[in-house]
Design an enzyme around this catalytic site. Structure first.
Site, PDB file in Angstrom:
ATOM      1  CG  MET A  17      -2.035  -1.025   1.154  1.00 34.92           C
ATOM      2  SD  MET A  17      -3.399  -0.730   2.314  1.00 34.92           S
ATOM      3  CE  MET A  17      -2.539  -0.552   3.869  1.00 34.92           C
ATOM      4  CG  ASP A  62      13.343   0.257  13.176  1.00 33.06           C
ATOM      5  OD1 ASP A  62      12.149   0.339  13.497  1.00 33.06           O
ATOM      6  OD2 ASP A  62      14.134  -0.519  13.751  1.00 33.06           O
ATOM      7  CG  ASN A  89       1.538   2.316   4.423  1.00 37.31           C
ATOM      8  OD1 ASN A  89       0.406   1.979   4.106  1.00 37.31           O
ATOM      9  ND2 ASN A  89       2.614   1.591   4.098  1.00 37.31           N
ATOM     10  CE1 TYR A 154      -2.392  -5.103  11.570  1.00 39.52           C
ATOM     11  CE2 TYR A 154      -4.746  -5.554  11.735  1.00 39.52           C
ATOM     12  CZ  TYR A 154      -3.686  -4.963  11.079  1.00 39.52           C
ATOM     13  OH  TYR A 154      -3.903  -4.226   9.947  1.00 39.52           O
ATOM     14  CE  LYS A 158      -2.452  -1.472  11.714  1.00 40.42           C
ATOM     15  NZ  LYS A 158      -1.641  -0.457  10.999  1.00 40.42           N
ATOM     16  CB  THR A 189      -0.452  -5.813   0.872  1.00 36.77           C
ATOM     17  OG1 THR A 189      -0.544  -6.411   2.192  1.00 36.77           O
ATOM     18  CG2 THR A 189      -1.579  -4.811   0.679  1.00 36.77           C
TER      19      THR A 189
END
Length: 250
Positions: A17, A62, A89, A154, A158, A189
């Site tokens: 992306m 990083d 991103n 995860y 987020k 992706t």
């Protein structure tokens, strides 16, 4: 040219992306800095943009390293004179359930996905202030809006990005600095291909989870990011742009 005269820094811009966003931004007139730990792929994306008439530089980044963030912002300003747009991103995807998640894995996911967004935002704000404003776009996830039967760390990371974005928006609105989050569904992706899209059966299952009946493509997200980066979104801050094929509407 929707980004004519703008300078953008995109983390995780070497592939997926991020690379799609960088190429789209360049086509719309932005000067682009892509930061990533994947130097070979980053240099390739840099060359592709420059060979097609855009302006792009690659910097090693990083996102868990505050010094490297400061260096990336400094490189953008040194090369192009200012910084108008930041796209946070970069991220990693893990699918472990709670009891399968080690403390080390939790820390790794939170450091990259959440702390990385914080460090990038912190580094970019002073230069956006000098430029008279800016747009920060944080790539969150549909899993920041709903629970998951897996991906514990995860989803938590987020979710942190989602609320951090709102705090940033409130704190810096008076200075013309906008912050919005983007919430993709399942996108094809290099991050998802080895995990949830690694067999034809799993691809079909993932497509079926979306009411629109397909897996998302990087361009689906990039068009939304482009809108948020542009002046067309000048009255939009602290918002969530959900681009998920209807996944979280169910």
């Amino acid at each position: 040219m929707r980004l004519e005269g703008k300078v953008a820094l995109i983390s995780g811009g070497a592939r997926g992306m991020g690379a799609t966003e960088a190429k789209m931004f360049a086509r719309e007139g932005a000067k682009v800095v892509i930061g990533d730990v994947l130097e070979e792929e980053g240099r390739k994306t840099e060359a592709e943009i420059n060979e097609t008439g855009g302006e792009c530089i690659f910097v090693r980044l990083d996102v868990t390293d505050e010094y490297l963030w400061e260096n990336a912002v400094s490189e953008a300003v040194a090369r192009f004179g200012k910084l108008d747009i930041l796209v946070n991103n970069a991220g990693i995807f893990r699918t472990e359930r709670v009891e399968e998640t080690s403390g080390a894995l939790w820390d790794q996911v939170m450091n990259i996905n959440a702390k990385g967004v914080f460090l990038g935002t912190k580094a970019a704000i002073p230069e956006m202030r000098k430029a008279g404003g800016g747009s920060i776009i944080n790539i969150s996830s549909g899993l920041a809006l709903v629970g998951s039967d897996r991906a514990s760390a995860y989803g938590a990371s987020k979710g942190a990005v989602r609320l951090f974005t709102k705090s940033t928006a409130i704190q810096y609105a008076a200075e013309g600095i906008r912050a919005n989050s983007v919430h993709p569904g399942i996108i094809e992706t290099p991050m998802t291909l080895p995990t949830i899209l690694n067999t034809e059966e799993r691809r079909e299952q993932s497509a079926d989870r979306h009411p629109l009946g397909r897996i998302g493509q990087p361009e689906d997200i990039a068009y939304g990011v482009l809108f948020l980066a542009s002046d067309e979104a000048s009255f939009m801050t602290g918002s969530e742009l959900v681009i998920d094929g209807g996944l979280t509407a169910q």
